[in-house]
Design an enzyme around this catalytic site. Structure first.
Site, PDB file in Angstrom:
ATOM      1  N   CYS A   1       0.831  -1.212   0.000  1.00  0.00           N
ATOM      2  CA  CYS A   1       0.000   0.000   0.000  1.00  0.00           C
ATOM      3  C   CYS A   1       0.860   1.255   0.000  1.00  0.00           C
ATOM      4  O   CYS A   1       0.500   2.269  -0.604  1.00  0.00           O
ATOM      5  CB  CYS A   1      -0.910  -0.011   1.232  1.00  0.00           C
TER       6      CYS A   1
ATOM      7  N   CYS B   1      14.773   7.387  -4.349  1.00  0.00           N
ATOM      8  CA  CYS B   1      13.377   6.920  -4.397  1.00  0.00           C
ATOM      9  C   CYS B   1      12.753   7.189  -3.036  1.00  0.00           C
ATOM     10  O   CYS B   1      13.310   7.978  -2.259  1.00  0.00           O
ATOM     11  CB  CYS B   1      13.303   5.433  -4.770  1.00  0.00           C
TER      12      CYS B   1
END
Length: 617
Positions: free
Chosen positions: A405, A575
């Site tokens: 998620c 990232c």
């Protein structure tokens, strides 16, 4: 004068007035009987035994006249003929002398006899119907007894078995104490055969204690749970007693666990054990509704127990602030006498752990998952022939590593709905009502609002955990089977986030910290900051001057990257958490000649070490 209702009418004068005066006071029921038909009237007046009865008619509205008998107009018999009972022929004119005053009592007697006869017949009909229905009732009881005889016998056997279990309770405790005394506490763990024996003894004791239901509901419990006590589908008092006597282990207090835990607590599950190592973050609150802003930074298991106790202070809630692993799974299950396990986690490795532990402990497993806009739900271990999680997914899939998620997002209502459905299945398993989803996999698509039931295959014969030829003796034997599966990462030390991954696959020379990269930016050294996140994450937030090329598109954009750093500028890959950037650094270092570095920990570490105001998601 006259009485139109069928009473008496008195005419003055007439030779027979004295003899007929005794007819006064005759009841209305007698008059109705008298007015039935001519034959009945003749029989009533034939008090002399075979003589003719004199019947006359009058124009009056009804009743007995002084000079005649009858005179019933609209309400009874008009009397004017003399009927001979022998030949039923008419004679001329009445002869009142044939009815003597002394015959009146006999008339009343005959009338009473007819009334008694009528009542006797009616009573006999009633008694006959009663005997008929009593016979039918007895026959129906015999049919019901024959129909449910097998079930009654089975229940009697179950009661007898429970009594034997209670009697053997002391023997179980004595065996456990003997084993524990023979072994040092440190030597007895989940890896030894003796530990397995201890766990099996604890399991047996848990089963026995679970059978000892709450004796009776208190007035407060009846009031609190009254709406589900009234259900016709099997809950009732016994169902509520089972819930109050149950212990449930819930692994995960996130999006699915939030609604799951609240509804289990509201329904009256007696003991809830919550396992979660993670802490509450602001990004959790849009879907993890059991937590609140005041609990940001608090352990999720602890936060969930606070909310549960506020909702229902009468139940027991135990928080465990650790990961659920192969090292502690059996201990947690046996220590808290858990009746079932509910998998509300968010990674495959923990799912494998829940599955293997439930099989070793012989406990039902209710499993739910949610990702993006879709969710899944199923039940394992409640049916002899149903498969386990490994029957569906025999080998861990490394590609699952990026499906979380936190990386791919989730619509907040989806895990909430799956949690509610999971709570419903848990209540069904605990109370034994309804049909569980042991043979089906439910798939929910929120964008189409569709529910699809997929029939699960039966237990695999070659399943190494639940198959008929499985030879695993303890939970540790299953540990190596889950290698390669994405698992949870210890993301926090207290309230300070740490790097969520190690920089595997590249040398430490290719790593720099966020603080080191900050100095490069401050000094204005030429470089290329390559953000390898997906586009939707890059659009949410990014560092100024960065260029976005997704990890999966790096090889197809090597020419563009070389053009951007044509003067030999170094490349710094970043990232969200330092996962994708490691792989990007490895690929670029093999394809181009420029210096390539990985910014360790990604934006999560940037927030912790450099700029707390940078958005954290």
């Amino acid at each position: 004068g006259g009485n139109s209702s069928g009473g008496e009418r008195i005419e003055r004068g007439g030779a027979g007035s004295g003899r007929v005066a005794a007819f006064r006071g005759l009841s209305k029921s007698a008059w109705r009987l008298l007015s039935q038909d001519r034959q009945t009237l003749s029989e009533l007046l034939d008090v002399g035994g075979g003589g003719a009865a004199i019947i006359s008619n009058d124009d009056g509205p009804g009743g007995i006249g002084m000079n005649n008998i009858g005179g019933v107009g609209a309400g009874g018999i008009g009397v004017e003929d003399i009927i001979d009972e022998g030949n039923h022929q008419q004679t001329d004119g009445p002869d009142m002398d044939m009815i003597r005053e002394e015959q009146v009592p006999q008339y009343y007697m005959n009338l009473q006899q007819l009334e008694d006869k009528y009542l006797q017949e009616q009573n006999e009909k009633i008694r006959s119907l009663q005997r008929e229905w009593e016979g039918k009732w007895v026959e129906q009881e015999k049919i019901i007894e024959r129909k449910y005889k097998d079930e009654i016998d089975a229940l009697k056997k179950e009661v007898e078995m429970l009594r034997k279990n209670i009697d053997s309770g002391n023997d179980i405790r004595n065996q456990e104490q003997t084993i524990m005394q023979k072994n040092d506490a440190k030597a007895v763990d989940n890896t030894g055969a003796e530990a397995v024996q201890v766990c099996s003894l604890k399991t047996a004791r848990a089963v026995q204690e679970a059978k000892e239901l709450v004796a009776e509901l208190t007035p407060d419990q009846i009031s609190r749970y009254s709406r589900q006590l009234l259900l016709n589908d099997g809950f009732g008092v016994k169902g509520q007693q089972k819930l109050l006597s149950s212990s449930v282990l819930v692994v995960g207090a996130g999006g699915i666990g939030s609604t799951l835990l609240l509804y289990l607590a509201a329904s009256g599950v007696g003991k809830i054990v919550v396992v979660d190592f993670d802490v509450v973050e602001k990004s959790n609150l849009h879907r993890q509704v059991i937590h609140c802003e005041a609990h940001v930074g608090m352990n999720k298991a602890v936060s969930a127990c606070h909310a549960i106790k506020k909702l229902n202070s009468s139940i027991e809630c135990v928080p465990i602030e650790d990961m659920f692993t192969y090292d502690n799974a059996m201990e947690i299950i046996s220590t808290h006498n858990c009746d079932c396990i509910v998998d509300a986690c968010d990674n495959p490795k923990t799912r494998y752990t829940c599955n293997d532990a439930s099989i070793m402990a012989k406990k039902p497993l209710i499993s739910g998952s949610a990702m993006g806009t879709e969710g899944q739900l199923t039940v394992y271990g409640t049916h002899e022939h149903s498969g386990c999680y490994r029957c569906l997914y025999p080998k861990a899939n490394p590609s699952e590593g990026c499906k979380s998620c936190s990386d791919n997002g989730v619509l907040g209502t989806v895990p909430g709905l799956i949690g509610i459905l999971q709570a419903t299945e848990t209540l069904k398993v605990l109370t034994g009502v309804g049909a569980s989803m042991h043979d089906r996999l439910l798939m929910y698509d929120s964008m189409r609002c569709t529910f699809m039931n997929i029939k699960k295959p039966p237990r695999r014969k070659n399943c190494i955990v639940c198959g008929p030829n499985a030879n695993l003796n303890n939970i540790q034997d299953c540990k190596d089977l889950s290698n390669g599966a994405r698992g949870p990462q210890q993301q926090h030390q207290g309230n300070i986030p740490a790097s969520t991954v190690t920089s595997r696959g590249i040398s430490s020379d290719f790593n720099i910290s966020c603080k080191e990269y900050e100095m490069i930016r401050k000094e204005g050294k030429p470089h290329l900051l390559l953000d390898v996140r997906v586009k939707r994450q890059y659009e949410m937030c990014s560092l100024s001057g960065s260029v976005n090329i997704e990890l999966g598109k790096i090889e197809s954009n090597l020419d563009s990257i070389e053009t951007l750093c044509i003067d030999g500028k170094p490349i710094y890959c970043i990232c969200r958490r330092g996962v994708a950037s490691v792989e990007a650094t490895r690929q670029l270092s093999e394809k181009i000649n420029n210096e390539v570095y990985n910014i360790a920990g990604g934006y999560d570490s940037w927030v912790a070490e450099v700029d707390p105001s940078f958005p954290k998601y």
